[in-house]
Design a protein around this motif. Structure first.
Motif, PDB file in Angstrom:
ATOM      1  N   ALA A  98      63.415  72.398  31.545  1.00  0.00           N
ATOM      2  CA  ALA A  98      62.799  73.725  31.712  1.00  0.00           C
ATOM      3  C   ALA A  98      63.761  74.721  32.350  1.00  0.00           C
ATOM      4  CB  ALA A  98      61.532  73.604  32.558  1.00  0.00           C
ATOM      5  N   GLU A  99      64.611  74.254  33.273  1.00  0.00           N
ATOM      6  CA  GLU A  99      65.513  75.146  34.004  1.00  0.00           C
ATOM      7  C   GLU A  99      66.804  75.451  33.253  1.00  0.00           C
ATOM      8  OE1 GLU A  99      66.132  73.093  37.637  1.00  0.00           O
ATOM      9  OE2 GLU A  99      64.044  73.324  38.324  1.00  0.00           O
ATOM     10  N   ASN A 100      67.239  74.558  32.372  1.00  0.00           N
ATOM     11  CA  ASN A 100      68.570  74.697  31.772  1.00  0.00           C
ATOM     12  C   ASN A 100      68.581  74.893  30.257  1.00  0.00           C
ATOM     13  OD1 ASN A 100      70.572  74.008  34.117  1.00  0.00           O
ATOM     14  ND2 ASN A 100      68.938  72.452  34.245  1.00  0.00           N
ATOM     15  N   LEU A 101      67.432  74.745  29.604  1.00  0.00           N
ATOM     16  CA  LEU A 101      67.386  74.895  28.154  1.00  0.00           C
ATOM     17  C   LEU A 101      66.433  76.016  27.773  1.00  0.00           C
ATOM     18  CD1 LEU A 101      67.208  71.129  27.081  1.00  0.00           C
ATOM     19  CD2 LEU A 101      69.234  72.572  27.216  1.00  0.00           C
ATOM     20  N   THR A 102      66.572  76.498  26.544  1.00  0.00           N
ATOM     21  CA  THR A 102      65.730  77.585  26.046  1.00  0.00           C
ATOM     22  C   THR A 102      64.501  77.017  25.351  1.00  0.00           C
ATOM     23  OG1 THR A 102      67.690  78.970  25.689  1.00  0.00           O
ATOM     24  CG2 THR A 102      65.648  79.616  24.560  1.00  0.00           C
ATOM     25  N   GLN A 103      63.334  77.324  25.887  1.00  0.00           N
ATOM     26  CA  GLN A 103      62.110  76.862  25.253  1.00  0.00           C
ATOM     27  C   GLN A 103      61.849  77.672  23.993  1.00  0.00           C
ATOM     28  OE1 GLN A 103      58.573  76.409  27.749  1.00  0.00           O
ATOM     29  NE2 GLN A 103      57.287  77.120  26.043  1.00  0.00           N
ATOM     30  N   VAL A 104      61.573  76.978  22.885  1.00  0.00           N
ATOM     31  CA  VAL A 104      61.324  77.674  21.624  1.00  0.00           C
ATOM     32  C   VAL A 104      59.899  77.468  21.122  1.00  0.00           C
ATOM     33  CG1 VAL A 104      63.732  77.726  20.857  1.00  0.00           C
ATOM     34  CG2 VAL A 104      62.332  75.705  20.364  1.00  0.00           C
ATOM     35  N   ALA A 105      59.225  76.458  21.647  1.00  0.00           N
ATOM     36  CA  ALA A 105      57.836  76.225  21.213  1.00  0.00           C
ATOM     37  C   ALA A 105      57.149  75.315  22.219  1.00  0.00           C
ATOM     38  CB  ALA A 105      57.804  75.596  19.825  1.00  0.00           C
ATOM     39  N   ALA A 106      55.819  75.456  22.302  1.00  0.00           N
ATOM     40  CA  ALA A 106      55.016  74.590  23.171  1.00  0.00           C
ATOM     41  C   ALA A 106      53.692  74.292  22.481  1.00  0.00           C
ATOM     42  CB  ALA A 106      54.777  75.257  24.524  1.00  0.00           C
ATOM     43  N   PHE A 107      53.227  73.067  22.629  1.00  0.00           N
ATOM     44  CA  PHE A 107      51.998  72.627  21.987  1.00  0.00           C
ATOM     45  C   PHE A 107      51.158  71.883  23.030  1.00  0.00           C
ATOM     46  CE2 PHE A 107      55.523  72.739  19.028  1.00  0.00           C
ATOM     47  CZ  PHE A 107      55.056  73.647  18.092  1.00  0.00           C
ATOM     48  N   PRO A 108      50.359  72.638  23.795  1.00  0.00           N
ATOM     49  CA  PRO A 108      49.597  72.043  24.904  1.00  0.00           C
ATOM     50  C   PRO A 108      48.670  70.912  24.461  1.00  0.00           C
ATOM     51  CG  PRO A 108      49.591  74.445  25.027  1.00  0.00           C
ATOM     52  CD  PRO A 108      50.184  74.089  23.701  1.00  0.00           C
ATOM     53  N   ASP A 109      48.067  71.048  23.274  1.00  0.00           N
ATOM     54  CA  ASP A 109      47.146  70.002  22.815  1.00  0.00           C
ATOM     55  C   ASP A 109      47.859  68.665  22.621  1.00  0.00           C
ATOM     56  OD1 ASP A 109      45.135  71.819  22.865  1.00  0.00           O
ATOM     57  OD2 ASP A 109      45.143  72.220  20.698  1.00  0.00           O
ATOM     58  N   GLU A 110      49.146  68.731  22.315  1.00  0.00           N
ATOM     59  CA  GLU A 110      49.916  67.505  22.108  1.00  0.00           C
ATOM     60  C   GLU A 110      50.812  67.191  23.297  1.00  0.00           C
ATOM     61  OE1 GLU A 110      51.484  67.154  17.958  1.00  0.00           O
ATOM     62  OE2 GLU A 110      50.627  69.155  17.703  1.00  0.00           O
ATOM     63  N   ASP A 111      50.734  68.069  24.334  1.00  0.00           N
ATOM     64  CA  ASP A 111      51.522  67.892  25.557  1.00  0.00           C
ATOM     65  C   ASP A 111      53.017  67.802  25.254  1.00  0.00           C
ATOM     66  OD1 ASP A 111      51.869  67.783  28.221  1.00  0.00           O
ATOM     67  OD2 ASP A 111      51.008  65.796  28.535  1.00  0.00           O
ATOM     68  N   ILE A 112      53.484  68.737  24.427  1.00  0.00           N
ATOM     69  CA  ILE A 112      54.878  68.727  23.982  1.00  0.00           C
ATOM     70  C   ILE A 112      55.482  70.115  24.132  1.00  0.00           C
ATOM     71  CG2 ILE A 112      56.283  68.705  21.858  1.00  0.00           C
ATOM     72  CD1 ILE A 112      54.816  66.183  21.037  1.00  0.00           C
ATOM     73  N   ILE A 113      56.707  70.164  24.617  1.00  0.00           N
ATOM     74  CA  ILE A 113      57.503  71.391  24.664  1.00  0.00           C
ATOM     75  C   ILE A 113      58.813  71.117  23.934  1.00  0.00           C
ATOM     76  CG2 ILE A 113      58.696  73.064  26.143  1.00  0.00           C
ATOM     77  CD1 ILE A 113      56.699  72.380  28.340  1.00  0.00           C
ATOM     78  N   ILE A 114      59.241  72.079  23.107  1.00  0.00           N
ATOM     79  CA  ILE A 114      60.486  71.920  22.354  1.00  0.00           C
ATOM     80  C   ILE A 114      61.522  72.897  22.894  1.00  0.00           C
ATOM     81  CG2 ILE A 114      61.581  72.020  20.083  1.00  0.00           C
ATOM     82  CD1 ILE A 114      58.936  71.336  18.819  1.00  0.00           C
TER      83      ILE A 114
END
Length: 740
Positions: A719-735
Motif C-alpha cells: 500500500a505504501e510503495n506501489l500504485t493501487q490500480v483496482a480494489a474488489f472489497p467483496d473478494e478482499d483483493i487489491i491490485i
C-alpha cells in the motif's frame, strides 16, 4: 456458435482425410481380421473416432504454430489469435472439401485386388440392418452416457459458479488455468500458468484445443468437458474396434469398452471382508461400501484412485493420448498380420528366414496403390508428430509398441521413418517450450515401480493386486490361440507382446522426476489387454468340451464363423462355456462398481469459484494478456479464469510439472514480505523476475510452502510503495501495478 463449428470441422477434416488415405476400409478391416466375415462392422464406427483424433491433432498443431509465428513476425498480440483462427477455418474447410471430392472421385475406381489388399471378394460390405444398427447405436450411446457422467460430475458451471469435484479438483485446477490462458490470455510461446516465465514442461496441447473452444464462445466447462467426453468415447470405440476385428464378433465391440469402464480388481472381496468383519451384517457392509467417499486399496497411491475411473476424470488428456495409441496399433496391425502369415505359410518353408531378414517387402513397400503403406505412414505421421505435447507418456507408449510390432512386420522402414519423425518432433518442441530435453526427459533405471521389491514374485503380486484378472486372462487367451488356431497364432503372440511393452517399461525405467507418472504406461497396457480379455470371454462363451462329437462339431462351426448345427448335446456342452464366462465377468467388473459410487460420493463435495468475477473482468480489460502477477499460492482460484500467469502458484502443481520450485520459492518469500521493507530491492527483483502486478489478499496467510521456507506477509508495504490500480472489497483483493 463458432466453438461447435470448430469441433465439427475437426471431425469432418479427420474423416475426410481417412477416406483419402484408407480408401478401401472394407479391405482394411479384413486384413486385420484375416477373414472375409467383416460384414458385421460398419465404417463409421472406425472413421468417426479416428477422424476426431486426427482432425484435432492436425488442426490444433497448425493453428498453434500459425498463431505463434504471426505474433513473432508482427510483434503484436492484439488480433493475432482471431487472424490465426480465421486462417485455420479457411485452410481446413477447403482441405476438407477437397478430400471429400477426391475420395468420392477415386472411390469407385479403386481396384484393391491389384494393391496390397487381399484377393477379390475377400472383403465384405457392412450388413446394414435393424439388428446391427441398433446394437452399435445402443453401445455408443452407453459409452457416451458413462463418459458424460464421469466428466460432468466433476466439472461444471452451476448457479454462476464453476465447480470442481473433490475427486478431480487437484488436476482440474491447473487445466482450468491452462485452458483460460489460451482463451483469455495470449500464452504463445506457452508458459505454465501456475509458474510463469519458466517455459512449460507439461504436455499442454489438449488444453490449447480446449482453450480454442472457449475462445470461440463455449463456456469453460463445455470447452473442457466436450473434448474430454469425445476423447473417452473415441478410446472406447477404437478399443472396441480392435477387439471386434480380433474376435471377428460384433459383441466384442461392446464388451471391451465395458472392461475399460469397469476395471478388474480383487478390492471388492478385500473391502467387503473388512467391512463385514466390523459390522457382521451383509447388507450393512454393502451399504457402507456404496456410501464410501474413499478409494479402497492396499498398494501405494491406490487410495488416490490412480487405477480407477477417477484418473480419467482427473487427467482429461489421458484418454485422448490412449486413443492415439490404440489407433496406431489398429493402423499397423495388417502389416504384422502379413508377416506372420508369411512365416506360417507351408510354401515358404526353407525361405522364411531369408524373407524375414532380407526380403525386400520386409523392409520397403513395393506397391503403393489402394491402402498402401505409404498412405498409412502419412496418416500415422499426422498422429505421431503432434503427439509429444498432447501426451508425452502415450507418445513413448506408442513408440514402444510399434518397435516390437516392427520386428515382426512387413515394411519395417515405414516404422523407422515414423519413429524418427516422432523423436525429432519431441526434441524440437521440447527445446522450444522447455529449453532443453534433459529438463523434461531424465531416463534412469528404477526396477519394480511401486511393488514391494524388484523380485519377479513381488512384481507379479503387485500386478495382480492392481490389475486383477486382466493380464492373466489376456495371457490365457493368447496361449489358447497359440495352441488351437495356427492362422492367428503368430499374429496374436506378437500383438500381445507389443501391447505389453509399456508395462515392462514402467517397471524398469523412470523417465521423469515423478515415478508415479509411470502409471500411465501400465494403464495403456491394461486397456489394450482388455481387447484380448473380451476376445477370451466370447471364445469361452462359445466353448464346448470335447465330450461329444456333436459338441465338438458345433464348436468348430462357431470358430469358422458359420451357424452351428442344431444339437441338444452341443447346446448343453456350450452352456458350460457361458457359465464360466459369466462367472469370470463378475470379478472382472464388480470392484469397479463401487469405485464409480465412490467417485460420485467424493464429487458430491466440490470447490466453487465465481465464474463471472468482477476482478477477472477488470484484469481482462485492463492488463496485457501475457502479464505476470504476484499472488498467493493459489490452486483453484477465480483469478486463473483471466488467463494470466502467476509467479508462484500451488507448489505441487509446478513441481509435478517439472519446474524447479525450490529455485524460486526463496525469491517468492522475499517478494511477499516486501524485501524486508526495501522498496528499491523489491522493484529490482520484480523486474528481474518479470512481475507486472501484485495482488494483496489475506490468502497469503494460508500459503503452503515447502519446508523450511516461510514469510511475513506485509500488506502495508504494498500500500505504501506501489500504485493501487483496482480494489474488489467483496473478494478482499487489491491490485497494485509494479512500475517500470
Amino acid at each position: 456458435m463458432l466453438g461447435v463449428l470448430y469441433l465439427i470441422l475437426c471431425i469432418a477434416f479427420g474423416m475426410s482425410l481417412i477416406r483419402v488415405l484408407i480408401p478401401d476400409l472394407r479391405c482394411f478391416f479384413s486384413e486385420i481380421a484375416s477373414s472375409t466375415k467383416t460384414d458385421f462392422f460398419p465404417n463409421l464406427v472406425f472413421t468417426v473416432p479416428a477422424g476426431f483424433i486426427v482432425g484435432t491433432l492436425t488442426t490444433s498443431m497448425f493453428s498453434y504454430y500459425l498463431t505463434y509465428m504471426l505474433a513473432k513476425m508482427t510483434g503484436r498480440t492484439s488480433g493475432i489469435r482471431a487472424l490465426g483462427m480465421g486462417i485455420t477455418f479457411a485452410v481446413f474447410g477447403l482441405w476438407t472439401a477437397l478430400n471429400f471430392l477426391l475420395s468420392k472421385k477415386r472411390g469407385k475406381g479403386l481396384a484393391t485386388s491389384a494393391t496390397e489388399g487381399p484377393a477379390p471378394g475377400f472383403s465384405s460390405k457392412y450388413t446394414s440392418n435393424v439388428s446391427n444398427n441398433r446394437f452399435y447405436g445402443i453401445a455408443i450411446g452407453v459409452f457416451l452416457l458413462f463418459s458424460a457422467l464421469l466428466m460432468i460430475d466433476s466439472y461444471r458451471i452451476s448457479g454462476g459458479k464453476l465447480q470442481a469435484g473433490y475427486a478431480a479438483m487437484s488436476d482440474l485446477a491447473p487445466y482450468t488455468a491452462l485452458t483460460s490462458s489460451f482463451a483469455k490470455g495470449f500464452n504463445f510461446p506457452t508458459q505454465y500458468p501456475h509458474y510463469a516465465a519458466d517455459g512449460i514442461q507439461y504436455h499442454f496441447f489438449f488444453y490449447y484445443f480446449c482453450g480454442t473452444l472457449e475462445y470461440l464462445g463455449l463456456p469453460i466447462d463445455l470447452a473442457i468437458n466436450l473434448p474430454s467426453i469425445f476423447s473417452m468415447v473415441c478410446t472406447l470405440m477404437l478399443t472396441g474396434t480392435l477387439a471386434a476385428l480380433l474376435a471377428k464378433k460384433r459383441s466384442a465391440f461392446a464388451l471391451a469398452p465395458v472392461l475399460v469402464l469397469f476395471r478388474s480388481s480383487f478390492n471388492f472381496i478385500l473391502q467387503f471382508c473388512e467391512y463385514f468383519s466390523s459390522s457382521h451384517s451383509f447388507t450393512r457392509a454393502l451399504a457402507e461400501m456404496l456410501a464410501s467417499k474413499t478409494y479402497y486399496g492396499k498398494t501405494p497411491y491406490e487410495d488416490w484412485g490412480v487405477w480407477t475411473i477417477n484418473i480419467y476424470g482427473n487427467q482429461r488428456h489421458l484418454m485422448f493420448g490412449l486413443a492415439c495409441v490404440v489407433l496406431l496399433v489398429v493402423l499397423f496391425a495388417p502389416y504384422v498380420r502379413k508377416m506372420c502369415a508369411m512365416l506360417a505359410d507351408p510354401e515358404m518353408r526353407g525361405k522364411r528366414l531369408r524373407e524375414f531378414f532380407i526380403g525386400k517387402e520386409s523392409w520397403l513397400p513395393v506397391k503403393t496403390g489402394g491402402n498402401g503403406p505409404w498412405r498409412t505412414l502419412a496418416l500415422a505421421l499426422l498422429i505421431i508428430v503432434p503427439l509429444p505435447y498432447f501426451h508425452g507418456s502415450e507418445m513413448i507408449s506408442a513408440l514402444l509398441i510399434l518397435a516390437l510390432m516392427a520386428v515382426f512386420s512387413k515394411y519395417r522402414l515405414i516404422y523407422a521413418a515414423l519413429a524418427a519423425a516422432g523423436v525429432a518432433s519431441s526434441v524440437m518442441q521440447t527445446r522450444l517450450f522447455s529449453g532443453a530435453v534433459e529438463k523434461v526427459f531424465k531416463l534412469r533405471v528404477h526396477l519394480g515401480f511401486y511393488s514391494a521389491s524388484s523380485s519377479p514374485l513381488a512384481v507379479i503380486s503387485y500386478l495382480v493386486a492392481i490389475t486383477g484378472l486382466t493380464l492373466v486372462l489376456a495371457l490365457v487367451y493368447v496361449i489358447w490361440i497359440a495352441r488351437k488356431e495356427k492362422q492367428d497364432r503368430g499374429f496374436m503372440l506378437v500383438l500381445w507382446g507389443a501391447c505389453l511393452m509399456p508395462l515392462i517399461f514402467a517397471f524398469v525405467i523412470q523417465p521423469t522426476s515423478e515415478l508415479l507418472t509411470n502409471h500411465k504406461f501400465i494403464q495403456t497396457t491394461v486397456i489394450l489387454m482388455d481387447a484380448f480379455v473380451a476376445c477370451f470371454l466370447l471364445k469361452l462363451r462359445a466353448w464346448a468340451p470335447k465330450a461329444s462329437v456333436g459338441a465338438a462339431a458345433a464348436m468348430s462351426a462357431v470358430d469358422e464363423g458359420a451357424e452351428p448345427k442344431s444339437s441338444v448335446g452341443a447346446g448343453k456342452e456350450k452352456s458350460l462355456g457361458r457359465v464360466l464366462a459369466g462367472v469370470l465377468f463378475v470379478p472382472l467388473t464388480l470392484s469397479a462398481v463401487f469405485e464409480w459410487t465412490a467417485y460420485a460420493n467424493i464429487n458430491s463435495g466440490h470447490k466453487d469459484i465465481e465464474y463471472h468475477s468482477e476482478m477477472v473482468d477488470w484484469i481482462c480489460e485492463n492488463t496485457e494478456p501475457d502479464d505476470v502477477f504476484l499472488t498467493p499460492d493459489w490452486d483453484f482460484a477465480a483469478f486463473f479464469l483471466s488467463g494470466r500467469g502467476v509467479y508462484y502458484g500451488y507448489t505441487y502443481y509446478a513441481w509435478s510439472a517439472g519446474h524447479d520450485v525450490f529455485n524460486r520459492v526463496k525469491s517468492y518469500c522475499e517478494l511477499v514480505s516486501g524485501c524486508n521493507g526495501d522498496a528499491s530491492a523489491f522493484a529490482t527483483l520484480c523486474k528481474k523476475e518479470g512481475i507486472d502486478y501484485v495482488i494483496a489478499s489475506p490468502d497469503y496467510l494460508e500459503s503452503q510452502l515447502p519446508e523450511p521456507y516461510t514469510f511475513e506477509y506485509d500488506p502495508a508495504f504494498f500500500a505504501e510503495n506501489l500504485t493501487q490500480v483496482a480494489a474488489f472489497p467483496d473478494e478482499d483483493i487489491i491490485i497494485y501495478k509494479v512500475e517500470g
